[in-house]
Design an enzyme around this catalytic site. Structure first.
Site, PDB file in Angstrom:
ATOM      1  N   PRO A  12      -0.662   3.309  -8.466  1.00 27.33           N
ATOM      2  CG  PRO A  12      -1.684   1.320  -7.872  1.00 27.33           C
ATOM      3  CD  PRO A  12      -0.416   1.870  -8.436  1.00 27.33           C
ATOM      4  CG  ASN A  13      -5.535   4.623  -5.546  1.00 28.31           C
ATOM      5  OD1 ASN A  13      -6.510   4.956  -6.223  1.00 28.31           O
ATOM      6  ND2 ASN A  13      -5.376   3.390  -5.104  1.00 28.31           N
ATOM      7  NE  ARG A  20     -10.992  11.948  -1.960  1.00 32.33           N
ATOM      8  CZ  ARG A  20     -11.516  11.414  -3.024  1.00 32.33           C
ATOM      9  NH1 ARG A  20     -11.275  10.171  -3.329  1.00 32.33           N
ATOM     10  NH2 ARG A  20     -12.307  12.104  -3.811  1.00 32.33           N
ATOM     11  CE1 TYR A  25       0.240   6.773   1.701  1.00 29.79           C
ATOM     12  CE2 TYR A  25      -2.102   7.221   1.496  1.00 29.79           C
ATOM     13  CZ  TYR A  25      -1.071   6.324   1.657  1.00 29.79           C
ATOM     14  OH  TYR A  25      -1.329   4.983   1.770  1.00 29.79           O
ATOM     15  CG  ASN A  77       5.291   5.408  -4.047  1.00 33.19           C
ATOM     16  OD1 ASN A  77       4.938   4.255  -3.804  1.00 33.19           O
ATOM     17  ND2 ASN A  77       4.896   6.443  -3.326  1.00 33.19           N
ATOM     18  CB  ALA A  80      -1.633  -0.895  -3.780  1.00 32.39           C
ATOM     19  CG  HIS A  83       2.406  -3.795  -0.343  1.00 38.85           C
ATOM     20  ND1 HIS A  83       3.549  -3.516   0.349  1.00 38.85           N
ATOM     21  CD2 HIS A  83       1.699  -2.626  -0.391  1.00 38.85           C
ATOM     22  CE1 HIS A  83       3.534  -2.240   0.725  1.00 38.85           C
ATOM     23  NE2 HIS A  83       2.422  -1.674   0.281  1.00 38.85           N
ATOM     24  CG  ASP A  90       8.997 -11.142 -13.225  1.00 40.71           C
ATOM     25  OD1 ASP A  90       9.804 -11.351 -12.303  1.00 40.71           O
ATOM     26  OD2 ASP A  90       8.060 -11.917 -13.505  1.00 40.71           O
ATOM     27  CD  GLU A 101      10.308  -0.657  -2.383  1.00 43.72           C
ATOM     28  OE1 GLU A 101      11.099  -1.583  -2.679  1.00 43.72           O
ATOM     29  OE2 GLU A 101       9.400  -0.775  -1.535  1.00 43.72           O
ATOM     30  CG  HIS A 103       7.138   3.034   0.016  1.00 42.43           C
ATOM     31  ND1 HIS A 103       6.145   2.618  -0.832  1.00 42.43           N
ATOM     32  CD2 HIS A 103       8.119   2.104  -0.049  1.00 42.43           C
ATOM     33  CE1 HIS A 103       6.502   1.463  -1.373  1.00 42.43           C
ATOM     34  NE2 HIS A 103       7.698   1.130  -0.928  1.00 42.43           N
ATOM     35  CG  LEU A 104       4.354   9.657  -0.648  1.00 38.83           C
ATOM     36  CD1 LEU A 104       2.974   9.472  -1.239  1.00 38.83           C
ATOM     37  CD2 LEU A 104       4.796  11.092  -0.740  1.00 38.83           C
ATOM     38  CB  SER A 105       3.314   6.206   4.621  1.00 31.66           C
ATOM     39  OG  SER A 105       3.157   5.041   3.823  1.00 31.66           O
ATOM     40  NE  ARG A 110       0.132   3.269   6.150  1.00 28.29           N
ATOM     41  CZ  ARG A 110      -0.382   3.608   4.964  1.00 28.29           C
ATOM     42  NH1 ARG A 110       0.431   3.955   3.976  1.00 28.29           N
ATOM     43  NH2 ARG A 110      -1.688   3.614   4.782  1.00 28.29           N
ATOM     44  NE  ARG A 114      -0.988   0.220   4.115  1.00 32.04           N
ATOM     45  CZ  ARG A 114      -1.782   0.455   3.067  1.00 32.04           C
ATOM     46  NH1 ARG A 114      -1.291   0.514   1.845  1.00 32.04           N
ATOM     47  NH2 ARG A 114      -3.084   0.645   3.227  1.00 32.04           N
TER      48      ARG A 114
HETATM   49  O1  CA2 Z   1       3.601   5.309   1.367  1.00 34.22           O
HETATM   50  C1  CA2 Z   1       3.544   5.129   0.147  1.00 34.22           C
HETATM   51  O2  CA2 Z   1       4.091   5.868  -0.661  1.00 34.22           O
HETATM   52  C2  CA2 Z   1       2.725   3.957  -0.413  1.00 34.22           C
HETATM   53  O3  CA2 Z   1       3.431   3.435  -1.539  1.00 34.22           O
HETATM   54  C3  CA2 Z   1       1.394   4.540  -0.825  1.00 34.22           C
HETATM   55  C4  CA2 Z   1       0.391   3.492  -1.296  1.00 34.22           C
HETATM   56  C5  CA2 Z   1       0.286   2.338  -0.294  1.00 34.22           C
HETATM   57  O4  CA2 Z   1      -0.540   1.317  -0.828  1.00 34.22           O
HETATM   58  C6  CA2 Z   1       1.655   1.758   0.043  1.00 34.22           C
HETATM   59  O5  CA2 Z   1       1.477   0.737   1.007  1.00 34.22           O
HETATM   60  C7  CA2 Z   1       2.569   2.828   0.591  1.00 34.22           C
HETATM   61  C8  CA2 Z   1      -0.988   4.096  -1.460  1.00 34.22           C
HETATM   62  C9  CA2 Z   1      -1.070   5.297  -2.343  1.00 34.22           C
HETATM   63  C10 CA2 Z   1      -2.415   5.894  -2.209  1.00 34.22           C
HETATM   64  O6  CA2 Z   1      -2.320   7.274  -2.422  1.00 34.22           O
HETATM   65  C11 CA2 Z   1      -3.339   8.084  -2.006  1.00 34.22           C
HETATM   66  C12 CA2 Z   1      -3.119   9.429  -2.085  1.00 34.22           C
HETATM   67  C13 CA2 Z   1      -4.087  10.284  -1.677  1.00 34.22           C
HETATM   68  C14 CA2 Z   1      -5.292   9.825  -1.226  1.00 34.22           C
HETATM   69  C15 CA2 Z   1      -5.519   8.464  -1.157  1.00 34.22           C
HETATM   70  C16 CA2 Z   1      -4.542   7.584  -1.565  1.00 34.22           C
END
Ligand code: CA2
Length: 159
Positions: A12-13, A20, A25, A77, A80, A83, A90, A101, A103-105, A110, A114
């Site tokens: 998601p997102n 943003r 990210y 990836n 959210a 977590h 499953d 797995e 993650h960008l960050s 953090r 997370r």
């Molecule tokens: O670092 C990552 O890749 C995460 O999986 C990104 C998730 C976050 O909940 C994980 O803890 C770490 C959030 C993705 C949200 O992506 C956005 C992208 C642009 C603007 C806002 C949110």
């Protein structure tokens, strides 16, 4: 050398990437990252398909479909859902398809919530903190895992 098929799943997102929160990210969009993964896949004899959803059940459905298709490896990836999602864990365990797995960050640098992943212990590897490059490193790692000894020039000369 036969082609390996990799499914890349984005949670998601992540469809908002590039618009943003660049501090966390980066500036690349999901389309930019997909293009780079496909180019890398071409050079490694890997076919890359991608899917993004904001819905947990849709990600579970796609993982289940992978089990009945020709997917050799999954790069995920879960965003959210990393977590929180027992359902995605499953589904991945039920398919028995190896997964990395991503993650960008750097989730460990953090907020505490997370730091915990419901997937990491079952992944063949986890890559976090390199922005869009995390996905490319995951594709390379998956390639080494699925095609051992076939990935680099020094190994491919006789094949
Ligand atoms: O670092 C990552 O890749 C995460 O999986 C990104 C998730 C976050 O909940 C994980 O803890 C770490 C959030 C993705 C949200 O992506 C956005 C992208 C642009 C603007 C806002 C949110």
């Amino acid at each position: 050398m036969s082609t390996t098929h990799i499914l890349v799943l984005h949670g998601p997102n992540l469809n908002m990437l590039g618009s943003r929160e660049p501090d966390h990210y980066g500036h690349q969009t999901l389309a930019d990252i997909s293009k780079q993964m496909i180019a890398l896949g071409d050079s490694l004899n890997m076919e890359i398909s991608s899917f993004q959803s904001n819905h947990e059940g849709e990600l579970v459905d796609r993982i289940q479909q992978a089990a009945s298709g020709q997917i050799d490896g999954i790069v995920i990836n879960p965003a959210a859902y990393t977590h929180t999602s027992v359902a995605i864990r499953d589904a991945l365990l039920a398919t028995d398809i190896p997964f990395v797995e991503v993650h960008l960050s750097n989730i460990h640098g953090r907020e505490t919530f997370r730091h915990r992943s419901l997937l990491s212990d079952k992944a063949i590897g986890v890559i976090a903190g390199f922005g869009g490059t995390s996905y490319l490193l995951a594709i390379r790692g998956m390639g080494e895992f699925l095609q051992p000894l076939q990935q680099t020039d020094q190994y491919t000369t006789d094949r």
